[in-house]
Design an enzyme around this catalytic site. Structure first.
Site, PDB file in Angstrom:
ATOM      1  N   LYS A  31       1.047  -1.144  -0.004  1.00  0.00           N
ATOM      2  CA  LYS A  31       0.071  -0.247  -0.090  1.00  0.00           C
ATOM      3  C   LYS A  31       0.826   1.071  -0.222  1.00  0.00           C
ATOM      4  CE  LYS A  31      -3.544   2.217   2.554  1.00  0.00           C
ATOM      5  NZ  LYS A  31      -4.603   2.208   3.848  1.00  0.00           N
TER       6      LYS A  31
ATOM      7  N   LYS B  93      -2.266  -1.526  -3.896  1.00  0.00           N
ATOM      8  CA  LYS B  93      -2.951  -0.344  -3.713  1.00  0.00           C
ATOM      9  C   LYS B  93      -2.180   0.855  -3.795  1.00  0.00           C
ATOM     10  CE  LYS B  93      -6.193   1.782  -0.569  1.00  0.00           C
ATOM     11  NZ  LYS B  93      -6.343   1.888   0.930  1.00  0.00           N
TER      12      LYS B  93
HETATM   13  C1  PBG Z   1      -7.491   3.044   5.658  1.00  0.00           C
HETATM   14  C2  PBG Z   1      -7.754   3.180   4.267  1.00  0.00           C
HETATM   15  C3  PBG Z   1      -7.511   3.913   3.211  1.00  0.00           C
HETATM   16  C4  PBG Z   1      -8.165   3.655   2.041  1.00  0.00           C
HETATM   17  C5  PBG Z   1      -8.661   2.274   2.438  1.00  0.00           C
HETATM   18  N1  PBG Z   1      -8.376   2.005   3.598  1.00  0.00           N
HETATM   19  C6  PBG Z   1      -7.026   5.376   3.173  1.00  0.00           C
HETATM   20  C7  PBG Z   1      -5.734   5.756   3.814  1.00  0.00           C
HETATM   21  O1  PBG Z   1      -4.909   4.828   3.651  1.00  0.00           O
HETATM   22  O2  PBG Z   1      -5.409   6.783   3.940  1.00  0.00           O
HETATM   23  C8  PBG Z   1      -8.171   4.083   0.548  1.00  0.00           C
HETATM   24  C9  PBG Z   1      -9.414   3.845  -0.212  1.00  0.00           C
HETATM   25  C10 PBG Z   1      -9.551   4.641  -1.342  1.00  0.00           C
HETATM   26  O3  PBG Z   1      -8.935   5.556  -1.604  1.00  0.00           O
HETATM   27  O4  PBG Z   1     -10.597   4.106  -1.920  1.00  0.00           O
HETATM   28  N2  PBG Z   1      -6.551   2.986   5.818  1.00  0.00           N
END
Ligand code: PBG
Length: 324
Positions: free
Chosen positions: A195, A248
Site C-alpha cells: 500500500k 493499492k
Molecule cells: C484506511 C484506508 C484508506 C483507504 C482504504 N483503507 C485510506 C488511507 O490509507 O489513507 C483508501 C481507499 C480509497 O482511496 O479508495 N487505512
C-alpha cells in the site's frame, strides 16, 4: 513474421475472431464492492467526493448488497464511520461497533455474499492515524494488539474475511494468531501488503473523515518510488499468513501488480481507489469521456497486469455492463 506475410489485422477483421484471440477478460466474479457504513437508521447520504456512492446505515446498506448479489458480485468490503473517535480508536474493536453491526445485518439478510471488512484504526482515531500515537510518532508494536482485536471482533460478528489496511509491520502475523486462538482458523486474511502513500486516497479520506490531523502516512505507507520493496512487503505478509495479497492503488501501480504476479504464487487483489474513481466521474460529469467505457478499459488493464480480483467503486456499473 513480417508484412506482407503477417498481417495482424486479419484476426481483427471479424468480431468473432477478436473474441477468439482475446487474451484477458474481466468477469463479474473478479469484482469486490466497497461500501461505507454509518450509525443510525434510514440513512443514504451521497458522498460529495465520490458521486454514486453513499453513507449507508446498516438497514439501508442491505438493499445495495442485495443488488450486488443479484448481479453476481461475489463480495463486498465494509468500511465504518463511527460516531465517536478517540486516541485509541476504541470503536474499531467495540463488539457493537458500526462495522460489526453491519456485518451482522448483511450476513442475516444476504448470507450468500462474502462480507470482507477493512481492518484499520484511522477512521476511529481522533488523530486520524492508522496506529497508536506515542510522543508524536506512530507506535508500531502498540498498535498490533488493537488491530488484532479489531479483526477478531469482525470475525465474531460474522465477517467472511478480514483485510488489514494499516501498514503496521507484523500485523498479519498478530491477526492470524488472534484468529487461530479463537477458533477462526478458517477466516482468511486479505492483506493490504503493498500500500503506497498515495494522493489518490483523497476522496476516500474526505468521505470517512480520516485525514491525519498531523503529519502524513509516509512513515508507514510505501514510497511510490519503490518497486523492489513491494516484493519484500508481499513476501513478509505471506510468511505471516496472508491468504491474498493486495496492491493499492491500482492504476499508477500496474507495473507493481505485474511484477508481483511473476514473483508470488498467492491470489492477488488490486484496489482501484477513490481518486481513480473520482477522476473518471469528474470526466463524465464534464461530458468529456464515456465513463462506462473508460471504467471497463481500466478494470481490464488491472486484470491484464495480473490481478485476480479488483476492489472497485464501479463494481455495480461494471457488473451491469458485463451481464448485458
Ligand atoms: C484506511 C484506508 C484508506 C483507504 C482504504 N483503507 C485510506 C488511507 O490509507 O489513507 C483508501 C481507499 C480509497 O482511496 O479508495 N487505512
Amino acid at each position: 513474421m513480417l508484412f506482407p506475410d503477417y498481417r495482424p489485422r486479419r484476426l481483427r477483421e471479424k468480431p468473432n475472431f477478436r473474441k477468439m484471440i482475446q487474451e484477458n477478460r474481466l468477469f463479474v466474479d473478479d469484482l469486490i464492492l466497497p461500501l461505507f457504513a454509518v450509525e443510525g437508521k434510514g440513512i443514504k447520504k451521497p458522498i460529495d467526493t465520490m458521486p454514486g456512492h453513499f453513507h449507508f446505515s446498516c438497514d439501508m446498506m442491505v438493499k445495495i448488497v442485495k443488488e450486488a448479489h443479484s448481479l453476481g458480485i461475489p463480495a463486498v468490503m465494509i468500511f465504518g464511520l463511527p460516531d465517536k473517535k478517540d486516541p485509541l480508536g476504541t470503536q474499531a474493536y467495540a463488539p457493537d461497533g458500526i462495522v460489526q453491526k453491519c456485518v451482522e445485518t448483511i450476513k442475516e439478510s444476504v448470507p450468500d455474499i462474502a462480507v470482507l471488512t477493512d481492518v484499520c484504526l484511522c477512521q476511529y482515531t481522533d488523530h486520524g492515524h492508522c496506529g497508536v500515537v506515542e510522543k508524536g510518532c506512530i507506535d508500531n508494536d502498540a498498535s498490533l494488539d488493537l488491530l488484532a482485536r479489531t479483526a477478531l471482533s469482525h470475525a465474531r460478528a460474522g465477517a467472511d474475511m478480514v483485510a488489514p489496511s494499516d501498514m503496521m509491520d507484523g500485523r498479519v502475523g498478530e491477526i492470524r494468531q488472534a484468529l487461530d486462538e479463537n477458533d477462526f482458523s478458517n477466516i482468511p486474511i486479505m492483506s493490504y501488503a503493498v500500500k503506497y502513500a498515495s494522493a489518490f486516497y483523497g476522496p476516500f479520506r474526505s468521505a470517512v473523515a480520516s485525514s491525519p490531523q498531523f503529519g502524513d502516512r509516509k512513515t508507514y505507507q510505501m514510497d511510490p518510488a519503490n518497486a523492489l520493496e513491494a516484493i519484500r512487503e508481499a513476501n513478509m505478509d505471506i510468511e505471516e499468513g496472508a491468504d491474498i495479497i493486495m496492491v493499492k492503488p491500482a492504476l499508477s501501480y500496474l507495473d507493481i501488480i505485474h511484477t508481483l504476479r511473476n514473483e508470488i504464487d498467492m491470489p492477488m487483489a488490486a484496489y482501484n481507489v477513490s481518486g481513480e474513481y473520482a477522476m473518471i466521474k469528474a470526466g463524465e460529469l464534464m461530458g468529456w469521456i464515456d465513463a462506462t467505457k473508460v471504467v471497463m478499459e481500466t478494470l481490464l488493464s488491472i486484470k491484464r497486469a495480473g490481478a485476480d480480483m479488483i476492489l472497485t467503486y464501479s463494481a455495480i456499473e461494471a457488473a451491469k455492463e458485463l451481464n448485458k
